[in-house]
Design a protein around this motif. Structure first.
Motif, PDB file in Angstrom:
ATOM      1  N   TYR A  37       0.848  -1.188   0.000  1.00 44.14           N
ATOM      2  CA  TYR A  37       0.000   0.000   0.000  1.00 44.14           C
ATOM      3  C   TYR A  37       0.883   1.237   0.000  1.00 44.14           C
ATOM      4  O   TYR A  37       2.076   1.179   0.287  1.00 44.14           O
ATOM      5  CB  TYR A  37      -0.913  -0.012   1.227  1.00 44.14           C
ATOM      6  CG  TYR A  37      -2.120  -0.883   1.025  1.00 44.14           C
ATOM      7  CD1 TYR A  37      -3.348  -0.325   0.728  1.00 44.14           C
ATOM      8  CD2 TYR A  37      -2.042  -2.257   1.101  1.00 44.14           C
ATOM      9  CE1 TYR A  37      -4.468  -1.116   0.517  1.00 44.14           C
ATOM     10  CE2 TYR A  37      -3.143  -3.060   0.891  1.00 44.14           C
ATOM     11  CZ  TYR A  37      -4.350  -2.483   0.601  1.00 44.14           C
ATOM     12  OH  TYR A  37      -5.456  -3.264   0.376  1.00 44.14           O
ATOM     13  N   GLN A  38       0.280   2.367  -0.316  1.00 36.66           N
ATOM     14  CA  GLN A  38       0.979   3.639  -0.241  1.00 36.66           C
ATOM     15  C   GLN A  38       0.097   4.665   0.442  1.00 36.66           C
ATOM     16  O   GLN A  38      -1.128   4.557   0.430  1.00 36.66           O
ATOM     17  CB  GLN A  38       1.376   4.132  -1.626  1.00 36.66           C
ATOM     18  CG  GLN A  38       0.221   4.499  -2.526  1.00 36.66           C
ATOM     19  CD  GLN A  38       0.688   4.980  -3.884  1.00 36.66           C
ATOM     20  OE1 GLN A  38       1.868   5.189  -4.129  1.00 36.66           O
ATOM     21  NE2 GLN A  38      -0.250   5.162  -4.791  1.00 36.66           N
ATOM     22  N   ARG A  65       5.122   7.251   5.059  1.00 35.98           N
ATOM     23  CA  ARG A  65       5.221   6.400   3.874  1.00 35.98           C
ATOM     24  C   ARG A  65       5.312   4.945   4.305  1.00 35.98           C
ATOM     25  O   ARG A  65       5.690   4.627   5.436  1.00 35.98           O
ATOM     26  CB  ARG A  65       6.404   6.775   3.010  1.00 35.98           C
ATOM     27  CG  ARG A  65       7.739   6.414   3.612  1.00 35.98           C
ATOM     28  CD  ARG A  65       8.838   6.680   2.639  1.00 35.98           C
ATOM     29  NE  ARG A  65      10.121   6.512   3.302  1.00 35.98           N
ATOM     30  CZ  ARG A  65      11.257   6.681   2.711  1.00 35.98           C
ATOM     31  NH1 ARG A  65      11.298   7.022   1.450  1.00 35.98           N
ATOM     32  NH2 ARG A  65      12.371   6.511   3.350  1.00 35.98           N
ATOM     33  N   ARG A  82       0.389  11.525   0.251  1.00 36.32           N
ATOM     34  CA  ARG A  82       0.913  12.614   1.077  1.00 36.32           C
ATOM     35  C   ARG A  82      -0.043  13.805   1.145  1.00 36.32           C
ATOM     36  O   ARG A  82      -0.152  14.472   2.175  1.00 36.32           O
ATOM     37  CB  ARG A  82       2.280  13.045   0.566  1.00 36.32           C
ATOM     38  CG  ARG A  82       2.994  13.948   1.529  1.00 36.32           C
ATOM     39  CD  ARG A  82       4.408  14.191   1.152  1.00 36.32           C
ATOM     40  NE  ARG A  82       4.459  14.857  -0.149  1.00 36.32           N
ATOM     41  CZ  ARG A  82       5.551  15.305  -0.709  1.00 36.32           C
ATOM     42  NH1 ARG A  82       6.688  15.132  -0.103  1.00 36.32           N
ATOM     43  NH2 ARG A  82       5.531  15.893  -1.873  1.00 36.32           N
ATOM     44  N   ASP A 106       6.964   1.245   3.455  1.00 41.15           N
ATOM     45  CA  ASP A 106       8.070   0.555   2.784  1.00 41.15           C
ATOM     46  C   ASP A 106       7.512  -0.692   2.109  1.00 41.15           C
ATOM     47  O   ASP A 106       7.134  -1.656   2.782  1.00 41.15           O
ATOM     48  CB  ASP A 106       9.144   0.190   3.795  1.00 41.15           C
ATOM     49  CG  ASP A 106      10.354  -0.490   3.179  1.00 41.15           C
ATOM     50  OD1 ASP A 106      10.337  -0.806   1.966  1.00 41.15           O
ATOM     51  OD2 ASP A 106      11.326  -0.709   3.925  1.00 41.15           O
ATOM     52  N   ALA A 107       7.467  -0.685   0.787  1.00 38.15           N
ATOM     53  CA  ALA A 107       6.899  -1.800   0.022  1.00 38.15           C
ATOM     54  C   ALA A 107       7.690  -3.094   0.219  1.00 38.15           C
ATOM     55  O   ALA A 107       7.133  -4.184   0.091  1.00 38.15           O
ATOM     56  CB  ALA A 107       6.848  -1.435  -1.457  1.00 38.15           C
ATOM     57  N   ALA A 163      -0.654   0.262  -3.882  1.00 39.52           N
ATOM     58  CA  ALA A 163       0.446   0.879  -4.658  1.00 39.52           C
ATOM     59  C   ALA A 163       0.380   0.472  -6.114  1.00 39.52           C
ATOM     60  O   ALA A 163      -0.128  -0.543  -6.463  1.00 39.52           O
ATOM     61  CB  ALA A 163       1.779   0.485  -4.059  1.00 39.52           C
ATOM     62  N   CYS A 181       6.176  -4.356   3.717  1.00 33.71           N
ATOM     63  CA  CYS A 181       4.721  -4.404   3.893  1.00 33.71           C
ATOM     64  C   CYS A 181       4.179  -5.756   3.436  1.00 33.71           C
ATOM     65  O   CYS A 181       4.409  -6.179   2.308  1.00 33.71           O
ATOM     66  CB  CYS A 181       4.047  -3.278   3.104  1.00 33.71           C
ATOM     67  SG  CYS A 181       2.240  -3.322   3.183  1.00 33.71           S
TER      68      CYS A 181
END
Length: 66
Positions: free
Chosen positions: A3-4, A33, A7, A35-36, A66, A39
């Motif tokens: 996920y993202q 943020r 901002r 971290d992919a 994401a 996650c």
């Protein structure tokens, strides 16, 4: 797929960071943020198919795939 955090919608409250069991969420440029690389979408944690950051975030559509 991770996920993202968008901002522009993030209020930087930190609720998502506290909810993340993998410590994949960190402060970044006035918001947060994900971290992919670390996650896991909370696979095996809590309610199936529901990442805990999504449940903790009070801003609609702030955390998205994401």
């Amino acid at each position: 797929m991770a996920y993202q955090i968008l901002r522009d919608l993030c209020t930087a409250c930190g609720d998502c960071q506290q909810a993340c069991p993998n410590q994949s969420i960190s402060p970044w440029k006035g918001g947060y943020r994900i971290d992919a690389a670390t996650c896991t979408e909370c696979d095996g944690e809590g309610e199936p198919g529901m990442p805990q950051c999504l449940d903790a975030c009070m801003e609609e559509d702030c955390i998205v795939p994401a």
